[in-house]
Design a protein around this motif. Structure first.
Motif, PDB file in Angstrom:
ATOM      1  N   ARG A 289      51.981  53.900  14.942  1.00 25.73           N
ATOM      2  CA  ARG A 289      52.951  54.508  15.841  1.00 25.73           C
ATOM      3  C   ARG A 289      54.338  54.218  15.315  1.00 25.73           C
TER       4      ARG A 289
ATOM      5  N   ASN B  16      46.639  46.830  24.154  1.00 25.96           N
ATOM      6  CA  ASN B  16      47.437  47.790  23.388  1.00 25.96           C
ATOM      7  C   ASN B  16      47.631  49.139  24.081  1.00 25.96           C
ATOM      8  N   THR B  17      47.664  49.150  25.394  1.00 23.19           N
ATOM      9  CA  THR B  17      47.890  50.419  26.083  1.00 23.19           C
ATOM     10  C   THR B  17      49.321  50.534  26.589  1.00 23.19           C
ATOM     11  N   GLY B  18      50.137  49.510  26.316  1.00 19.82           N
ATOM     12  CA  GLY B  18      51.541  49.595  26.699  1.00 19.82           C
ATOM     13  C   GLY B  18      51.877  48.891  28.003  1.00 19.82           C
ATOM     14  N   LYS B  19      51.052  47.941  28.408  1.00 19.23           N
ATOM     15  CA  LYS B  19      51.345  47.218  29.655  1.00 19.23           C
ATOM     16  C   LYS B  19      52.652  46.445  29.533  1.00 19.23           C
ATOM     17  N   SER B  20      52.791  45.731  28.439  1.00 19.57           N
ATOM     18  CA  SER B  20      54.009  44.939  28.288  1.00 19.57           C
ATOM     19  C   SER B  20      55.223  45.837  28.123  1.00 19.57           C
ATOM     20  N   THR B  21      55.037  46.971  27.465  1.00 24.33           N
ATOM     21  CA  THR B  21      56.145  47.904  27.323  1.00 24.33           C
ATOM     22  C   THR B  21      56.585  48.414  28.693  1.00 24.33           C
ATOM     23  N   GLY B  34      53.587  44.749  20.685  1.00 24.83           N
ATOM     24  CA  GLY B  34      53.233  44.970  19.292  1.00 24.83           C
ATOM     25  C   GLY B  34      52.056  45.898  19.228  1.00 24.83           C
ATOM     26  N   GLY B  38      45.724  42.455  21.756  1.00 25.52           N
ATOM     27  CA  GLY B  38      45.739  41.023  21.995  1.00 25.52           C
ATOM     28  C   GLY B  38      47.103  40.388  21.901  1.00 25.52           C
ATOM     29  N   LYS B  39      48.137  41.198  21.946  1.00 25.70           N
ATOM     30  CA  LYS B  39      49.486  40.649  21.826  1.00 25.70           C
ATOM     31  C   LYS B  39      49.803  39.705  22.988  1.00 25.70           C
ATOM     32  N   THR B  40      49.494  40.117  24.206  1.00 25.86           N
ATOM     33  CA  THR B  40      49.797  39.264  25.355  1.00 25.86           C
ATOM     34  C   THR B  40      48.590  38.397  25.672  1.00 25.86           C
ATOM     35  N   ASN B 119      49.217  56.265  30.364  1.00 21.53           N
ATOM     36  CA  ASN B 119      50.383  55.998  29.512  1.00 21.53           C
ATOM     37  C   ASN B 119      50.210  56.664  28.141  1.00 21.53           C
ATOM     38  N   ASP B 122      53.113  60.873  25.669  1.00 20.18           N
ATOM     39  CA  ASP B 122      53.796  61.560  24.558  1.00 20.18           C
ATOM     40  C   ASP B 122      52.901  61.668  23.329  1.00 20.18           C
ATOM     41  N   SER B 148      55.198  57.709  30.160  1.00 17.45           N
ATOM     42  CA  SER B 148      55.373  57.206  28.812  1.00 17.45           C
ATOM     43  C   SER B 148      56.251  55.983  28.935  1.00 17.45           C
ATOM     44  N   ALA B 149      55.648  54.840  28.796  1.00 21.33           N
ATOM     45  CA  ALA B 149      56.377  53.588  29.022  1.00 21.33           C
ATOM     46  C   ALA B 149      57.501  53.454  28.024  1.00 21.33           C
TER      47      ALA B 149
HETATM   48  N1  LIG Z   1      54.409  56.482  21.709  1.00 21.07           N
HETATM   49  C1  LIG Z   1      54.299  55.574  22.670  1.00 21.07           C
HETATM   50  N2  LIG Z   1      54.063  54.308  22.328  1.00 21.07           N
HETATM   51  C2  LIG Z   1      53.957  53.394  23.311  1.00 21.07           C
HETATM   52  C3  LIG Z   1      54.090  53.740  24.684  1.00 21.07           C
HETATM   53  N3  LIG Z   1      53.918  52.618  25.416  1.00 21.07           N
HETATM   54  C4  LIG Z   1      53.693  51.622  24.540  1.00 21.07           C
HETATM   55  N4  LIG Z   1      53.735  52.078  23.273  1.00 21.07           N
HETATM   56  C5  LIG Z   1      53.505  51.291  22.046  1.00 21.07           C
HETATM   57  O1  LIG Z   1      52.200  50.775  22.107  1.00 21.07           O
HETATM   58  C6  LIG Z   1      52.135  49.481  21.505  1.00 21.07           C
HETATM   59  C7  LIG Z   1      51.480  48.500  22.434  1.00 21.07           C
HETATM   60  O2  LIG Z   1      52.319  48.177  23.492  1.00 21.07           O
HETATM   61  P1  LIG Z   1      52.224  46.801  24.318  1.00 21.07           P
HETATM   62  O3  LIG Z   1      53.140  46.982  25.482  1.00 21.07           O
HETATM   63  O4  LIG Z   1      52.408  45.621  23.448  1.00 21.07           O
HETATM   64  O5  LIG Z   1      50.710  46.863  24.814  1.00 21.07           O
HETATM   65  P2  LIG Z   1      49.938  45.872  25.801  1.00 21.07           P
HETATM   66  O6  LIG Z   1      49.138  46.727  26.692  1.00 21.07           O
HETATM   67  O7  LIG Z   1      50.874  44.916  26.437  1.00 21.07           O
HETATM   68  O8  LIG Z   1      48.983  45.149  24.780  1.00 21.07           O
HETATM   69  P3  LIG Z   1      48.238  43.717  24.930  1.00 21.07           P
HETATM   70  O9  LIG Z   1      49.285  42.720  25.244  1.00 21.07           O
HETATM   71  O10 LIG Z   1      47.606  43.515  23.591  1.00 21.07           O
HETATM   72  O11 LIG Z   1      47.233  43.891  25.997  1.00 21.07           O
HETATM   73  C8  LIG Z   1      53.555  49.117  21.135  1.00 21.07           C
HETATM   74  O12 LIG Z   1      53.702  49.312  19.755  1.00 21.07           O
HETATM   75  C9  LIG Z   1      54.394  50.071  21.945  1.00 21.07           C
HETATM   76  O13 LIG Z   1      55.598  50.380  21.290  1.00 21.07           O
HETATM   77  C10 LIG Z   1      54.355  55.110  25.017  1.00 21.07           C
HETATM   78  O14 LIG Z   1      54.485  55.496  26.165  1.00 21.07           O
HETATM   79  N5  LIG Z   1      54.443  55.979  23.960  1.00 21.07           N
END
Ligand SMILES: Nc1nc2c(ncn2[C@@H]2O[C@H](COP(=O)(O)OP(=O)(O)OP(=O)(O)O)[C@@H](O)[C@H]2O)c(=O)[nH]1
Ligand SMILES: [Mg+2]
Lengths: 466, 248, 79
Positions: A289, B16-21, B34, B38-40, B119, B122, B148-149
């Motif tokens: 990404r 990796n679905t964007g929860k932290s974002t 990231g 498994g980032k968080t 999420n 986009d 789209s987070a």
């Molecule tokens: N294009 C796009 N990328 C996104 C979006 N939301 C998150 N991302 C990307 O997805 C990746 C994962 O995002 P995180 O927020 O780290 O995911 P997480 O769900 O917290 O992951 P874990 O902590 O591993 O469970 C990052 O590289 C973000 O930049 C979105 O809405 N659109």
């Protein structure tokens, strides 16, 4: 039924027994496959794919990044490139900061004299606190403000899982978990945080391996030391871009050596204390990404700068004061600091180091950032030269103290291999809840650091290379 | 109705679905993100103010399921079942909805205060994936929102939905998976006994199912929880988020 | 055939996952369920693990696991 804890426990036990009788392994499968069927059904009704092809871009990039030929060279090049950018970019701001702080120090000192403040106060506050803190800031801040954004870009692009994919076989060979590459990558930032990140490894045995060896990747607090020493001593014969290239090469070499030690230690532990076979492993490779370039850079450099500043204030400042105090309280005609130095010197010499360096490492236990500043303050409290305006002055201080390239190399090796910092040890204890394993995490690196530097020193001296 | 209350909103979902974002975008904090699974690894908290209310967002570790196969899963599961957040936001990756829905269905077995966020919408658009969220909503029986987070789109509707759910204006009827007759039979055998022990404090059908699945640690956890209900809940989560390393 | 024997580009429908315990659970969670269709994507540079595409995600498995997941090769025509 009358309530009592005993009754309650009894009924829980009965429930458990009943459940165990009813439970079958086919039931478990049934549960999961019902779930899957349901989500498949729902998806087929609500999701439409208008383009027939899957994500071709990711596939094409993976063909390069995980290629049998290019996979490993690219990893090396990436690593080298990050250090090149860091060293090349940090040089100028670092010396600018150092110059600025020295310039400011003159004025602060003048103010102190103008106010007729006693010498010891000036000593504690300016020569101790101020110098300790500003040193950490000027040496650590610029490299960190470049290294971490670059790394964060790679991370949010999705490159890290590919590294884990490429390296897995090696980890398996030594009995470790493939996701250890990911926790090691986190270690580049901070070993203490990386210890927490090992939670992604589910098997306790492999997780313990990852915790015990994480320290062999240099962290935030050690990059500064490594970069300064590499550029002062290892690339001394070169200038300009070539110098940066050689320094980055040396640092890549150090990092690879750390990885090699990680493998060796994991292998030995898998055969001894942590016997066992590699357990299961699954790794998801997310699509690449494109990172939000600006956001990522700003966020991670601000974060890191803030972290470095906070560490400087919280740890470097008190360490600076303490060092100055120790260096200036005399018992007889020797300062407390010098007692330590003299005590450690014979041992340190056999490792190719000196007493000051060893003492700096000991006092640097709370945080690796302060090792170099403490060392410098130690040297300055005895040496003739009192101000460090730039890196050249710095090198002269070292040379005055009888440094050779062997001293620099072994200090780098010791920094890479020695015991984890205090925060990391605390986190290891929190995660393992075991004094034994925390002690092991301290002992293994310490023994290896001493062993390796001793061997190198003996070899180099024996061959008459210095 | 209520003002100045603090409500807890948990963010659950696959890694990796964007929860932290999403968490960062809403709270303005800087949890690490990231592009890897498994980032968080531990819980993070932050708050959002919306219409006089404060939402405490809890960023849970990403998990593939909630069957407590690992520490992460246990942390996430325990939080949802025992700490009972007012709303659980399930964050799904629009580009792999099938696998992601699995987890949503599991959460919906545990609680009915669920909002589903689809999420990375986009990314999905770019890849030609079209998701009919109204249909999905009808199928699942809980609110479904596309967001789209990263680009911060879809937030107003999301916040509004959270607000309405908290005020009790949305009644959900989460999709209840029907298992085969044999399994359902066993579930109905266990449910009364579970109810007798835990009352209505915890979802009894779900507990019965987990017990049938051989999850023995769950009962210990429930027993522990029932004795410390009064204690600060936060600490207990922190404690259980430790590790399995103690067995060493 | 098992997944480990699959070549790049092969498409395999899973028949059986002959693994027990937590790992079975994990594999099922990730979509390696009987009936699912798996694409063999690529081998790691050192030969193992191998990356598979399953339910629109890419998952890498080591030989130990992929060898125990069996299925049949299917023709690559329908989506
Ligand atoms: N294009 C796009 N990328 C996104 C979006 N939301 C998150 N991302 C990307 O997805 C990746 C994962 O995002 P995180 O927020 O780290 O995911 P997480 O769900 O917290 O992951 P874990 O902590 O591993 O469970 C990052 O590289 C973000 O930049 C979105 O809405 N659109
Ligand atoms: Mg996260």
């Amino acid at each position: 039924m009358e309530y009592s804890p005993e009754n309650e426990r009894q009924s829980f036990r009965e429930l458990l027994n009943q459940a165990n009788e009813l439970s079958t392994s086919s039931l478990r499968d049934e549960v999961v496959s019902s779930l899957y069927q349901t989500s498949q059904q729902i998806c087929s009704r609500t999701v439409r794919f208008t383009k027939s092809k899957e994500d071709k871009k990711t596939e094409r990039l993976d063909a390069i990044f995980t290629s049998p030929i290019w996979g490993f060279p690219i990893m090396l090049i990436m690593l080298g490139l990050i250090f090149y950018l860091t060293i090349a970019g940090a040089n100028v701001p670092s010396s600018m900061l150092a110059n600025f702080f020295t310039w400011l120090e003159d004025y602060i000192s003048m103010a102190f004299f103008a106010l007729n403040s006693p010498d010891w106060l000036h000593g504690v506050l300016v020569l101790g606190l101020y110098r300790g803190t500003t040193w950490v800031i000027s040496v650590m801040l610029p490299p960190m403000a470049i290294f971490f954004p670059t790394f964060a870009l790679l991370e949010s692009y999705g490159y890290l899982p590919r590294v884990a994919f490429n390296m897995d076989r090696l980890f398996k060979k030594v009995g470790a978990h493939g996701k250890q590459s990911l926790t090691m990558a986190m270690g580049f930032g901070c070993n203490a945080a990386a210890v927490l990140s090992t939670r992604i490894i589910e098997s306790p045995r492999e997780r313990m391996l990852a915790i015990l060896t994480n320290n062999f990747v240099p962290c935030n607090g050690r990059w500064g030391t490594l970069i300064v020493l590499a550029s002062l001593f290892m690339a001394a014969g070169f200038t300009g871009g070539m110098k940066t290239l050689v320094s980055s090469g040396v640092i890549v070499g150090i990092v690879i050596f750390g990885i090699f030690v990680t493998f060796a230690v994991s292998w030995v532990l898998s055969k001894t204390m942590l016997k066992g076979v590699p357990t299961h492993y699954t790794l998801e490779l997310p699509p690449y990404r494109r990172p939000k370039f600006f956001d990522t850079i700003v966020r991670s450099s601000l974060n890191k700068s803030y972290a470095v500043l906070m560490r400087a204030i919280k740890i470097a400042a008190p360490a600076g004061i303490l060092t100055w105090v120790f260096a200036n309280i005399y018992i007889g005609d020797t300062s407390i600091f010098m007692y330590g130095v003299n005590f450690l010197d014979p041992f340190a010499q056999s490792l190719g180091l000196d007493g000051y360096i060893m003492l700096a490492f000991l006092l640097g236990l709370p945080a690796n950032e302060v090792v170099l500043p403490i060392l410098l303050m130690g040297y300055l409290s005895t040496g003739s030269m009192l101000e460090v305006d730039n890196l050249a002055d710095l090198k002269n201080i070292f040379l005055d103290q009888g440094w050779t390239w062997l001293t620099a190399l072994n200090m780098m090796l010791f920094s890479l291999l020695h015991y984890p910092c205090g925060t990391t040890l605390i986190n290891i204890y929190k995660e393992t809840k075991s004094y034994k394993w925390t002690f092991v995490a301290f002992l293994i690196p310490t023994v290896i650091a001493i062993g390796v530097t001793f061997a190198v020193a003996q070899l180099v001296r024996g061959m008459g290379w210095v | 109705m209520t003002t100045n209350e603090v409500y807890r909103i948990a963010l659950a979902g696959n890694p990796n679905t964007g929860k932290s974002t999403l968490f960062n975008a809403l709270t303005g904090l800087k949890q690490h993100t990231g592009n890897w699974a498994g980032k968080t690894v531990s819980l993070a908290e932050g708050s959002v103010h919306y219409k006089k209310n404060t939402y405490r967002l809890i960023d849970l570790p990403g998990t593939y399921s909630l069957y407590s196969n690992s520490t992460d899963e246990e942390v996430a599961r325990n939080y949802i079942v025992f700490e009972k957040p007012h709303v659980t936001l399930v964050v799904l990756d629009a580009t792999s909805l099938e696998r992601n829905l699995n987890l949503a269905l599991q959460v919906m077995e545990m609680t009915s205060n669920v909002i589903v966020c689809v999420n990375l919408i986009d990314e999905a658009k770019k890849r030609g994936i079209e998701i009919d969220e109204l249909k999905l909503m009808r199928q699942l029986g809980v609110p479904v929102l596309k967001i789209s987070a990263r680009n911060k789109t879809g937030f107003p509707a999301l916040l509004d939905t959270i607000d309405r759910m908290i005020r009790g204006e949305i009644s959900t009827s989460p999709y209840a998976i029907q298992y085969n007759d044999e399994t359902e039979g066993k579930i109905s055998q266990l449910v009364p006994n579970v109810k007798k022990l835990v009352g209505d404090r915890f979802p009894s059908r779900w507990i019965a199912l987990r017990l049938l699945d051989g999850d023995t640690s769950l009962l210990d956890e429930i027993q522990k929880r029932m004795h410390q209900e009064e204690e600060s809940t936060w600490n207990t989560v922190q404690k259980t988020s430790g590790s399995h390393l103690e067995n060493f | 055939m098992n997944l480990y024997e699959g070549n790049k580009g092969d498409r395999i429908r899973i028949k059986e996952v002959a693994i027990e315990g937590v790992m079975r659970r994990r594999l099922l969670d990730l979509g390696f369920v009987p009936g699912a269709v798996v694409d063999v994507l690529k081998k790691s540079p050192l030969g193992d693990p191998i990356a598979f595409r399953v339910s629109h995600t890419t998952i890498a498995l080591r030989k130990e696991e992929s060898i125990k997941i069996t299925g049949e090769l299917i023709q690559d025509d329908n989506e």
